[in-house]
Design a protein around this motif. Sequence first.
Motif, PDB file in Angstrom:
ATOM      1  N   GLU A  36       1.758  37.530  35.007  1.00  0.00           N
ATOM      2  CA  GLU A  36       1.920  36.327  34.209  1.00  0.00           C
ATOM      3  C   GLU A  36       1.865  35.353  36.184  1.00  0.00           C
ATOM      4  OE1 GLU A  36       4.649  34.161  32.101  1.00  0.00           O
ATOM      5  OE2 GLU A  36       3.919  35.479  30.181  1.00  0.00           O
ATOM      6  N   SER A  68      -7.968  28.983  37.761  1.00  0.00           N
ATOM      7  CA  SER A  68      -7.353  29.891  38.963  1.00  0.00           C
ATOM      8  C   SER A  68      -8.474  30.711  39.941  1.00  0.00           C
ATOM      9  CB  SER A  68      -6.822  31.083  38.490  1.00  0.00           C
ATOM     10  OG  SER A  68      -7.954  31.902  37.507  1.00  0.00           O
ATOM     11  N   ASP A 117      -0.038  25.634  28.161  1.00  0.00           N
ATOM     12  CA  ASP A 117      -0.112  26.733  29.338  1.00  0.00           C
ATOM     13  C   ASP A 117       0.026  27.991  27.932  1.00  0.00           C
ATOM     14  OD1 ASP A 117      -0.657  29.148  30.845  1.00  0.00           O
ATOM     15  OD2 ASP A 117      -0.308  27.694  32.451  1.00  0.00           O
ATOM     16  N   ASN A 157      -0.172  32.965  38.448  1.00  0.00           N
ATOM     17  CA  ASN A 157       0.410  31.747  38.351  1.00  0.00           C
ATOM     18  C   ASN A 157       1.044  31.399  39.572  1.00  0.00           C
ATOM     19  OD1 ASN A 157      -0.601  31.351  35.913  1.00  0.00           O
ATOM     20  ND2 ASN A 157       0.668  32.114  34.503  1.00  0.00           N
ATOM     21  N   ASP A 201      -3.436  24.460  30.787  1.00  0.00           N
ATOM     22  CA  ASP A 201      -4.289  25.720  31.679  1.00  0.00           C
ATOM     23  C   ASP A 201      -5.859  26.099  31.149  1.00  0.00           C
ATOM     24  OD1 ASP A 201      -4.347  28.501  33.172  1.00  0.00           O
ATOM     25  OD2 ASP A 201      -3.850  29.496  31.546  1.00  0.00           O
ATOM     26  N   LYS A 246      -4.674  27.025  40.825  1.00  0.00           N
ATOM     27  CA  LYS A 246      -3.506  27.804  41.207  1.00  0.00           C
ATOM     28  C   LYS A 246      -3.491  28.664  42.257  1.00  0.00           C
ATOM     29  CE  LYS A 246      -3.251  28.867  36.573  1.00  0.00           C
ATOM     30  NZ  LYS A 246      -3.502  30.475  35.002  1.00  0.00           N
ATOM     31  N   MET A 300       4.255  29.842  34.227  1.00  0.00           N
ATOM     32  CA  MET A 300       3.395  28.434  34.417  1.00  0.00           C
ATOM     33  C   MET A 300       4.844  27.380  33.906  1.00  0.00           C
ATOM     34  SD  MET A 300       1.277  28.194  36.400  1.00  0.00           S
ATOM     35  CE  MET A 300       0.609  26.623  36.258  1.00  0.00           C
TER      36      MET A 300
END
Lengths: 183, 123
Positions: A48, B85, B9, A52, B54, B106, B14
């Motif tokens: 993560e 991402s 998310d 992230n 997300d 991200k 996050m």
Amino acid sequence: MRNVADSPAEYERKVSTEEVSDQAKVYAARMRLQNALDQADALDAIREIAGNLIGTEEVGVFKVDKKLSKLWLYWSLGIDPNKHAVLEVHREPKLKQVLKGKAVFRPRMPKGNLLTTDDPVSALVPILVNGNPVAVIVLFRLFPHKPGIEMVDREICEVLSNCAGRAVEPYHALTQAKLEHES
Amino acid sequence: MPKKVLLVDDSATMLMMEEMILKQRTDYECVTAKDGLDAISRAVVEAPDLVLMDVVMPRMNGFEACKRMRMEASLSGVPIILVTSRGEEEYVETGFQSGCNDYITKPINGSELVTLLQSYLGQ
């Protein structure tokens, strides 16, 4: 970050928001790792944080042998595990630095790679338990839109270094190591 | 009354980070959901002013959740920003086809996030 159209007040507001954002990232990383339930959850926390907060989905966690001569791949994400099964410390000068306890980062305009592989390596981060390296987190390729490792990423890596022990050491081993360290 | 933002998310990291940034730099109220399915039910109950979601999540991803929210009468006009991402054109296009208004990549830049949300919600 500064747009030519920004007024001084607007620029100041952006800088201040960036500082809050960086603090939030570091805090969230620390909380996530410290609250990891077990080894699997701690490894998930690394995934993560890398994906992230830092910006990579290519990660390897390598355990260190007792002689600090070899590292073997313990867990990975987004890389070919067969290609990175073992790292020999005598062939990897940067790893010697990392095993002294300090993370190594790839400069933005690198002349070479951090490891002898054709996969670009962005950072080598030791996982420390009572100051001793027990594993190394290798962060490979960053997302294409991410230009390089930034200051906040270095701070997050420091958190990884100090708080990710549970990812590779069972809880009882960590407790034992702590007791030995204190006595 | 403060504007309400639904943060979606599956990553606790996050959610914590986004909530911290928004609480410290805006007056928005934050509510959270942990996947696409959860997001739809939370959105119906909470009636958020904006959804920040997300894309890659278990049970239901962000694209699908976005499509389903657009089918709900009460949510059809709510701005949805996807967090991805990947900034590739094809991926972004899929997001817009699912009904999102905008996207952010991200790792999130706090200043960019606040500016983007304020462009939809005001300060």
